[in-house]
Each structure stands twice: as structure tokens, then as C-alpha cells.
Scaffold this active site. Structure first.
Site, PDB file in Angstrom:
ATOM      1  N   HIS A 185      33.615  39.999  40.137  1.00 59.21           N
ATOM      2  CA  HIS A 185      33.209  38.719  39.549  1.00 59.21           C
ATOM      3  C   HIS A 185      33.788  38.559  38.140  1.00 59.21           C
ATOM      4  O   HIS A 185      34.332  37.504  37.798  1.00 59.21           O
ATOM      5  CB  HIS A 185      31.681  38.626  39.510  1.00 59.21           C
ATOM      6  CG  HIS A 185      31.180  37.487  38.678  1.00 59.21           C
ATOM      7  ND1 HIS A 185      30.998  36.218  39.174  1.00 59.21           N
ATOM      8  CD2 HIS A 185      30.857  37.426  37.358  1.00 59.21           C
ATOM      9  CE1 HIS A 185      30.560  35.427  38.211  1.00 59.21           C
ATOM     10  NE2 HIS A 185      30.468  36.143  37.089  1.00 59.21           N
ATOM     11  N   GLU A 186      33.665  39.605  37.332  1.00 57.03           N
ATOM     12  CA  GLU A 186      34.219  39.533  35.974  1.00 57.03           C
ATOM     13  C   GLU A 186      35.736  39.348  36.007  1.00 57.03           C
ATOM     14  O   GLU A 186      36.306  38.625  35.186  1.00 57.03           O
ATOM     15  CB  GLU A 186      33.848  40.792  35.185  1.00 57.03           C
ATOM     16  CG  GLU A 186      32.354  40.996  34.999  1.00 57.03           C
ATOM     17  CD  GLU A 186      31.697  39.845  34.262  1.00 57.03           C
ATOM     18  OE1 GLU A 186      32.359  39.225  33.403  1.00 57.03           O
ATOM     19  OE2 GLU A 186      30.528  39.546  34.550  1.00 57.03           O
ATOM     20  N   HIS A 215      36.861  35.774  36.342  1.00 56.54           N
ATOM     21  CA  HIS A 215      37.035  35.026  35.093  1.00 56.54           C
ATOM     22  C   HIS A 215      38.439  35.249  34.527  1.00 56.54           C
ATOM     23  O   HIS A 215      39.069  34.317  34.017  1.00 56.54           O
ATOM     24  CB  HIS A 215      35.984  35.462  34.071  1.00 56.54           C
ATOM     25  CG  HIS A 215      34.600  35.012  34.391  1.00 56.54           C
ATOM     26  ND1 HIS A 215      34.262  33.689  34.565  1.00 56.54           N
ATOM     27  CD2 HIS A 215      33.454  35.731  34.583  1.00 56.54           C
ATOM     28  CE1 HIS A 215      32.964  33.592  34.821  1.00 56.54           C
ATOM     29  NE2 HIS A 215      32.452  34.823  34.841  1.00 56.54           N
ATOM     30  N   GLU A 263      31.359  30.132  36.712  1.00 55.63           N
ATOM     31  CA  GLU A 263      30.655  31.208  37.405  1.00 55.63           C
ATOM     32  C   GLU A 263      30.820  31.085  38.919  1.00 55.63           C
ATOM     33  O   GLU A 263      31.002  32.093  39.617  1.00 55.63           O
ATOM     34  CB  GLU A 263      29.170  31.201  37.024  1.00 55.63           C
ATOM     35  CG  GLU A 263      28.887  31.540  35.570  1.00 55.63           C
ATOM     36  CD  GLU A 263      29.406  32.900  35.170  1.00 55.63           C
ATOM     37  OE1 GLU A 263      29.357  33.833  36.003  1.00 55.63           O
ATOM     38  OE2 GLU A 263      29.876  33.039  34.033  1.00 55.63           O
TER      39      GLU A 263
END
Length: 440
Positions: free
Chosen positions: A286-287, A290, A375
Site C-alpha cells: 500500500h505504501e 503512493h 488512499e
């Protein structure tokens, strides 16, 4: 000669500032009331989509924690509003400025003393609430791991670091305001931008270790998985580190930090205790989402663009006598006569920093909406690089362990939440492979 419209402009600014502050206060109170009512109303039952995975006890703890933070937030809102009025319309900043003129006279030393005095007084006024939050609220819900000694050490170190970094930067900006003419704001923006880039580079190696211990990730199996994931995503980091977050709090997190060759991945030790290998990999994916979507770079560009506009606005306002008098400060005689001498520059900086959030608060929903969109994109990317059900399971564990409410008020969430509420976020993911907690 002084401007003929100085008094009407000053009065107009006073009225606009007071009206914006009153509207902001009413809106915050309304939103907080909605949040408290909605969370309390849904405290008695776990939402149906989570009923088999989150226990009633955990759900009620999250509700109680949310309500306690909301009540403390109202107290902080009252204090910050009184402080803002005290510094501005009630003349506190002007009194501090005039008080320091007597022993120090005009010049850079006096202006730095104004900035330092403002920071010191504001910090001391907010200290009791900070102490209460750590040793009463967080302690009550089992999150605080700090001792008073560690809390005090953090306070002293952060104050010292802030002074060592902030005062030279402030001195440089004040010197530019005085020495570089009407375009000082452009030079100051260049300095501020360069400083922020430098800070991102030096923070991981020189500042963060002052407060926490960072050790290389020792789990070889997890290290191999994380390294393979980063290679698939085209991300290079200087190292994988575990931070002793448990010294201060039971809350868990993971983040990227640094800039350029200093980038590193940091896991809280609490996170590694709570999640299994699949879940850690999914959270890191997930990070990396970004990073892949360039969210951080885009935010930096936007921040620098908005800061340029802000410096330009400050460059104009700092030359207007009505800007000072409209916010409770008596401008210098030279400025009132249309001949700025730089004696008001520190006050101009502080007034701008105090007043700007009052007017920009109303765009908060747009900022929050953009963050929630990012997100969702990062979640979607994570599910292409890792197990989507593991990401859902990890999020459920983090919601439970961090006592994040599953039932926020929808309007409150749209206004404030930088991350989508749990129900919206998990609806886009596969069901977790195993439950995050025992259902009651």
C-alpha cells in the site's frame, strides 16, 4: 503619507477575521457534535459487515476512545480559540512586541526574541493538554507506554532541536525581508523550499535517531519478502529498519522516510508484533502504491506552489499598515507613514501564520477528499502486488488495535478524514482470510 483607506481596510479585516473565526468555531462544534452523537448511537452493536471479525468489546473500546478524544478536542478548540483571539484582536502579540522593544530596541535580536517568546508562551499554554492526553486519555485506553521522564526528555529535545533549526532559518528569512527589497518573498520562498528538501534528506539519519532507536530488520524471511516486493515495484531504499515505537505508544505504523539516496523503510516494532508476514507485505505494498502513483511528489509540488502564493501574499500584506492594525497590532510609525523599515517583520510573519488557517480551514474537505482518493489508489495498487485479503485482514487488525471507530459520522469523515472510513475501504477488498478478533 499614510493611506487614506487604512482605517476602513483595517476595520474590514477585523470584521472578516472575526466572522471567519466565528463560522469556523460553529462548524467545528457542529461537526464534533455529529461525530459524538453518531459514534455513541452505534456503540451498542458491531456493524454487520464486521460482526464476525471484530468483537463487541473491541468495538465499544474504539467508540469510547473516539468519544474521549472528541471531548478533549472540544477543550483544545476552546483553548486554541482563546489563544488566537488573545494573540491577535486582544493585543497579546502587540504587547509582546512592545515589551521586547524596551530592552532590545529595534533590530534582528528583538524580532527573533518575539518569535521565540511567542513559541515559548504558546507551548507552555498547550502543555497541560498534551500531558493530559498522554498520561490520562492514552493511559486509560492502554496505549501510553511513556514515563514522565521520557515525556519530559522528548519535550526538552524537541524544543532544543526546534530552536537550533528554527531560529537560524527565521533569522535568514528576516534578513531577506530587510535586505532584498520588494521581492524578498521570492528569495525567502527559495530558502524555505531548499530547507524543506534538505530536512527530508537529513531527518532519517540525524534527527529521528535523537528520539528513537532504529535497528536493521532482523527477520530474514520478512526481509526477503519485503526486498522482493520493492524490486517488483521499482523502489530502492537505503535500508529496512525497525523503530522502538513501543517505548511511547501501543499504536502501530509503518512509513517511508528520507529523500533521494537516504530513503528508508521503517516499521514500528508494534506493527511487526501485530501482523503476520502476508499482512506486513500487503501494508508495505500500500505504501509503495503512493510511491508508484507519485502521490508524495505531487503533494510536494502542490505544497511548494501554494507556499509560493503564500509568500507572495505575505510580501504584500507586510507592507500594509491595515494588516497589522486590523489584527490587533500597532504598526510602526514608519510603516504607518508608508516607509517600511523592517521593524514589524517578525510580527508580520506571526500574524500571517495565525490568520491564514482561519480562512483556509474551509477548504479542508477538498484536501481530505484528495487524500482519500490517493488512499483508494494505493489500496488498488497493493492488491495487484500482494494478497488483497491479507491487506483487509491487516487493516482490520490495525483498526482494532488502534481503537479506530468503525462508525464515524459520514459528514465528519468527509470533512476531516484523510483515510477512507473502514466500511468504504474494506468494501473494495476481498474478505479477510481469517478474523481480526473474536466476535462477541
Amino acid at each position: 503619507m499614510p493611506s487614506t483607506d487604512s482605517f476602513p481596510s483595517s476595520l474590514l479585516l477585523t470584521l472578516a477575521f472575526a466572522a471567519a473565526l466565528a463560522l469556523q468555531l460553529l462548524l467545528k462544534l457542529w461537526l464534533s457534535t455529529r461525530q459524538v452523537r453518531h459514534v455513541a448511537m452505534h456503540r451498542g452493536a458491531v456493524p454487520a459487515p464486521f460482526a464476525q471479525r471484530i468483537s463487541l468489546a473491541a468495538h465499544q473500546k474504539a467508540a469510547d476512545y473516539t468519544l474521549a478524544k472528541a471531548r478533549l478536542g472540544l477543550l483544545h478548540l476552546a483553548l486554541s480559540t482563546v489563544m488566537l483571539l488573545g494573540w491577535t484582536l486582544l493585543g497579546g502579540l502587540d504587547a509582546l512586541h512592545q515589551l521586547l522593544l524596551t530592552p532590545l530596541g529595534t533590530g534582528l535580536a528583538q524580532q527573533l526574541a518575539v518569535l521565540a517568546g511567542f513559541a515559548l508562551i504558546s507551548g507552555l499554554l498547550e502543555l497541560p493538554l498534551s500531558y493530559y492526553q498522554t498520561f490520562v486519555l492514552e493511559q486509560r485506553f492502554g496505549f501510553n507506554q511513556m514515563t514522565p521522564r521520557l515525556w519530559l526528555a522528548d519535550l526538552l529535545k524537541s524544543t532544543l532541536v526546534g530552536a537550533l533549526i528554527g531560529l537560524p532559518l527565521a533569522a535568514a528569512v528576516l534578513w531577506l525581508m530587510l535586505a532584498t527589497g520588494s521581492l524578498w518573498w521570492l528569495w525567502a520562498w527559495c530558502l524555505w523550499t531548499g530547507f524543506n528538501v534538505l530536512l527530508m534528506w537529513i531527518f532519517p539519519s540525524f534527527i529521528a535517531p535523537l528520539f528513537n532507536k532504529f535497528e536493521p530488520l532482523a527477520d530474514e524471511s520478512l526481509k526477503a519478502r519485503v526486498t522482493a516486493l520493492m524490486q517488483r515495484c521499482g523502489f530502492a531504499a537505503k535500508g529496512l529498519f525497525v523503530m522502538d515505537g513501543s517505548r511511547r505508544s501501543a499504536h502501530a505504523n509503518a512509513y517511508f522516510t528520507g529523500f533521494g539516496s537516504s530513503k528508508r523503510v521503517v516499521f514500528y516494532d508494534t506493527l511487526l508484533k501485530q501482523l503476520d508476514g502476508d499482512e506486513v507485505e500487503a501494508v508495505l505494498a500500500h505504501e509503495l502504491g503512493h510511491f508508484k502513483h507519485k502521490h508524495i511528489a505531487k503533494r510536494m509540488v502542490l505544497m511548494f506552489a501554494l507556499s509560493l502564493a503564500g509568500f507572495a501574499l505575505l510580501g504584500w500584506l507586510s507592507q500594509q499598515a491595515w494588516f497589522y492594525s486590523g489584527l490587533g497590532v500597532l504598526p510602526s510609525v514608519q510603516l504607518a507613514m508608508g516607509m517600511p523599515q523592517g521593524d514589524d517583520n517578525a510580527v508580520a510573519l506571526l500574524l500571517f501564520l495565525l490568520a491564514l488557517p482561519v480562512f483556509t480551514f474551509f477548504v479542508s474537505p477538498l484536501v481530505a477528499m484528495g487524500s482519500r482518493r490517493d488512499e483508494f489508489q494505493a489500496d488498488a495498487y497493493a492488491m495487484t502486488q500482494a494478497d488483497g485479503s491479507a491487506l483487509a485482514s491487516a487493516l482490520l487488525k490495525l483498526y482494532e488495535d488502534n481503537a479506530s471507530t468503525l462508525t464515524p459520522d459520514p459528514v465528519y469523515a468527509k470533512f476531516y478524514y484523510s483515510h477512507p472510513p473502514a466500511l468504504e475501504r474494506l468494501a473494495r477488498m476481498p474478505a479477510p482470510a481469517h478474523s481480526a478478533g473474536a466476535a462477541a
